[in-house]
Design a protein around this motif. Structure first.
Motif, mmCIF file in Angstrom:
data_model
loop_
_atom_site.group_PDB
_atom_site.id
_atom_site.type_symbol
_atom_site.label_atom_id
_atom_site.label_comp_id
_atom_site.label_asym_id
_atom_site.label_seq_id
_atom_site.Cartn_x
_atom_site.Cartn_y
_atom_site.Cartn_z
ATOM 1 N N HIS A 194 7.533 13.266 55.138
ATOM 2 C CA HIS A 194 6.507 12.089 54.833
ATOM 3 C C HIS A 194 5.713 13.167 53.501
ATOM 4 C CE1 HIS A 194 4.126 8.995 57.056
ATOM 5 N NE2 HIS A 194 3.219 9.505 55.433
ATOM 6 N N HIS A 228 4.017 11.426 49.946
ATOM 7 C CA HIS A 228 4.302 10.081 48.765
ATOM 8 C C HIS A 228 3.856 11.026 47.589
ATOM 9 C CE1 HIS A 228 2.193 7.351 52.131
ATOM 10 N NE2 HIS A 228 1.797 8.378 52.927
ATOM 11 N N ARG A 273 -7.549 11.078 43.291
ATOM 12 C CA ARG A 273 -8.977 10.365 44.198
ATOM 13 C C ARG A 273 -9.967 10.749 44.921
ATOM 14 N NH1 ARG A 273 -5.509 6.926 47.342
ATOM 15 N NH2 ARG A 273 -6.898 6.970 49.073
ATOM 16 N N TYR A 285 2.256 2.442 46.063
ATOM 17 C CA TYR A 285 1.382 2.414 45.352
ATOM 18 C C TYR A 285 1.950 1.313 43.993
ATOM 19 C CZ TYR A 285 -0.403 6.780 47.388
ATOM 20 O OH TYR A 285 -0.804 7.250 48.342
ATOM 21 N N PHE A 305 2.608 0.066 57.131
ATOM 22 C CA PHE A 305 1.575 1.002 57.506
ATOM 23 C C PHE A 305 0.882 -0.531 58.482
ATOM 24 C CE2 PHE A 305 -2.833 2.507 56.350
ATOM 25 C CZ PHE A 305 -3.449 2.775 57.273
ATOM 26 N N HIS A 363 4.119 4.105 59.784
ATOM 27 C CA HIS A 363 2.558 4.788 59.903
ATOM 28 C C HIS A 363 1.741 3.913 60.984
ATOM 29 C CE1 HIS A 363 3.460 5.518 55.692
ATOM 30 N NE2 HIS A 363 2.316 7.192 56.118
ATOM 31 N N GLN A 420 -2.204 5.390 63.390
ATOM 32 C CA GLN A 420 -3.878 6.269 62.640
ATOM 33 C C GLN A 420 -5.046 6.341 63.131
ATOM 34 O OE1 GLN A 420 -2.968 6.135 58.032
ATOM 35 N NE2 GLN A 420 -3.926 8.488 57.937
ATOM 36 N N HIS A 449 1.817 9.765 62.027
ATOM 37 C CA HIS A 449 0.491 10.269 62.449
ATOM 38 C C HIS A 449 0.050 9.844 63.770
ATOM 39 C CE1 HIS A 449 -1.506 9.717 58.929
ATOM 40 N NE2 HIS A 449 -0.380 8.747 58.160
ATOM 41 N N ASN A 507 -0.393 13.466 49.875
ATOM 42 C CA ASN A 507 -0.431 12.106 48.868
ATOM 43 C C ASN A 507 -2.203 12.007 48.404
ATOM 44 O OD1 ASN A 507 -2.856 10.496 50.683
ATOM 45 N ND2 ASN A 507 -1.658 11.326 51.653
ATOM 46 N N PRO A 508 -2.941 11.536 47.313
ATOM 47 C CA PRO A 508 -3.888 11.824 46.170
ATOM 48 C C PRO A 508 -5.157 11.309 47.424
ATOM 49 C CG PRO A 508 -3.218 9.656 45.870
ATOM 50 C CD PRO A 508 -1.779 10.122 46.625
ATOM 51 N N GLY A 509 -5.282 10.741 48.835
ATOM 52 C CA GLY A 509 -5.948 10.010 49.382
ATOM 53 C C GLY A 509 -6.007 10.596 50.851
ATOM 54 N N SER A 510 -5.514 10.693 51.548
ATOM 55 C CA SER A 510 -5.652 11.372 52.817
ATOM 56 C C SER A 510 -4.555 12.905 52.900
ATOM 57 C CB SER A 510 -5.104 10.470 54.298
ATOM 58 O OG SER A 510 -4.014 10.426 53.789
#
Ligand code: NIG
Ligand code: FE
Length: 402
Positions: A68, A70, A77, A140, A210, A238, A241, A261, A315-318
């Protein structure tokens, strides 16, 4: 087979998280596959004439499977990281047009070349950490051209790097700005155009959604699952979560490979997953980054015999965390998995979450995707977060590291 190179590792401690193999073992690899796995005492009965000695001692595991990620995205971010440190939460940032939509803007602006260049060092870091199979999601782009662009980049990464890339279409990741007032119309686009095009062009191995208040409802996700089924693509999701919408049970009804998640998963969801053979993918990096306090129901999953996989969710966020072995440690420290369970979660069970049992195991006939570590005992792998312990990474029978 004649002409096929055969390699032997002797006196290795084998560790695949599934079965205990006491004592030193010998592993013979022929071409792209594992030919035999035997206790050292039985090595003599193998025909190993002409076999090249590739190593002695240490610990051998299957190559790591990160099921998993991204990994393909534009921008970063770090600004949101700072906002979260000041107390603004992930959902609020998302509702204010940040989060996934912030990465959407940067990803749409980026060319295929830019995205490839940005993802390459992340992928290389994972390879250096022992990864031999990695799943990469879109999600994205959120329009036809940009979702397919992301999937093409993922496919190219798999062609240019010594790693197996499995792609997943995640067009139902967030509602794009053009459809802000009509998310159902966006789901129409996903089901009627984006998903069929990805299937037609052979760009997606699976389809993901999601299912969350800040993304799509169970009814909308179900439409995507039905479209995936029509196009013969397996699904993942997803779910649970940030809240419990019953997404896992829904995904299981569609035979999902995995529900990911799952911090808020309940007993009904677990029972449905057990019945469908759906893998629970735990993502300790997102749990940690978002300072989640709701624990995934690990004991109940174990009791019901639902296989548990572990992944980075890079991933760039979470989860801006690109080190799979760190997740082995976090799965033990944060979720109380044993080191054996964590490793099974990043090998055999992760492979199953990708719909395969051809890799992720050390067994006769399996793909020769292996890691040979400079360790004395298997638990050390999850215990210490320490780069530099991978002596060799073997992908499809070829030693590519060390
Ligand atoms: O797996 N949950 C939704 N998607 C990603 C986060 C993506 C992002 O924040 O960019 C996840 O956590
Ligand atoms: Fe994710």
């Amino acid at each position: 087979m004649q002409g096929q190179t055969r390699h032997l590792w002797r006196d290795v401690t084998l560790f695949d998280g599934l079965q205990q193999r006491p004592g030193p073992m010998a592993v013979v690899v022929a071409g792209e596959r594992i030919e035999s796995v035997v206790p050292m005492a039985e090595l003599d009965r193998l025909d190993h004439a002409g076999v090249i000695e590739a190593g002695r001692g240490g610990v051998m595991t299957p190559g790591l499977v990160d099921c998993h990620t991204h990994l393909v995205f534009g921008g970063h971010r770090a600004d949101e990281f700072e906002q979260r440190l000041e107390g603004v939460d992930y959902e609020t940032i998302a509702r204010n047009g940040g989060g996934i939509l912030s990465t959407l803007r940067a990803t749409r602006e980026a060319s295929e070349h830019d995205l490839f260049q940005a993802a390459a060092p992340r992928l290389q870091a994972m390879i250096n950490d022992g990864v031999t199979t990695v799943e990469i999601k879109s999600g994205y782009g959120l329009n036809l051209a940009d979702e397919l662009k992301m999937l093409r980049v993922a496919r190219r990464l798999g062609e240019d790097f010594p790693v197996r890339v499995v792609t997943t279409l995640l067009a139902a990741h967030a509602v794009p700005p053009e459809y802000a007032d009509d998310s159902d119309a966006y789901i129409d686009l996903v089901c009627r155009e984006i998903l069929p095009a990805a299937a037609r062009e052979g760009l997606a191995d699976a389809v993901d959604v999601f299912c969350e208040h800040i993304a799509f409802s169970p009814a909308q996700c179900e439409r995507v699952f039905a479209a995936a089924r029509q196009h013969g693509l397996p699904i993942k999701a997803h779910v649970e979560q940030l809240s419990n919408l019953g997404g896992a049970a829904l995904a299981a009804r569609y035979g999902a490979l995995s529900a990911d998640h799952v911090e808020y998963l309940d007993e009904a969801g677990i029972a449905a997953m057990k019945q469908a053979g759906t893998v629970a993918v735990l993502l300790p990096g997102a749990f940690y980054t978002l300072r989640e306090t709701q624990q995934p129901p690990v004991d109940a999953l174990r009791r019901q015999g639902v296989p548990i996989a572990i992944a980075t969710d890079a991933n760039p966020g979470s989860s801006p965390l690109f080190q799979p072995t760190l997740m082995l440690n976090m799965a033990c420290t944060l979720f109380r998995l044993t080191p054996q369970q964590a490793l099974a979660g990043m090998t055999a069970h992760a492979a199953r979450a990708l719909g395969s049992n051809a890799y992720g195991r050390i067994a006769d006939g399996a793909r020769a995707d292996l890691c040979w570590w400079d360790l004395q005992s298997p638990a050390e792998l999850a215990y210490a977060v320490q780069p530099g312990r991978l002596r060799q990474r073997i992908f499809n029978g070829e030693v590519t590291h060390g």
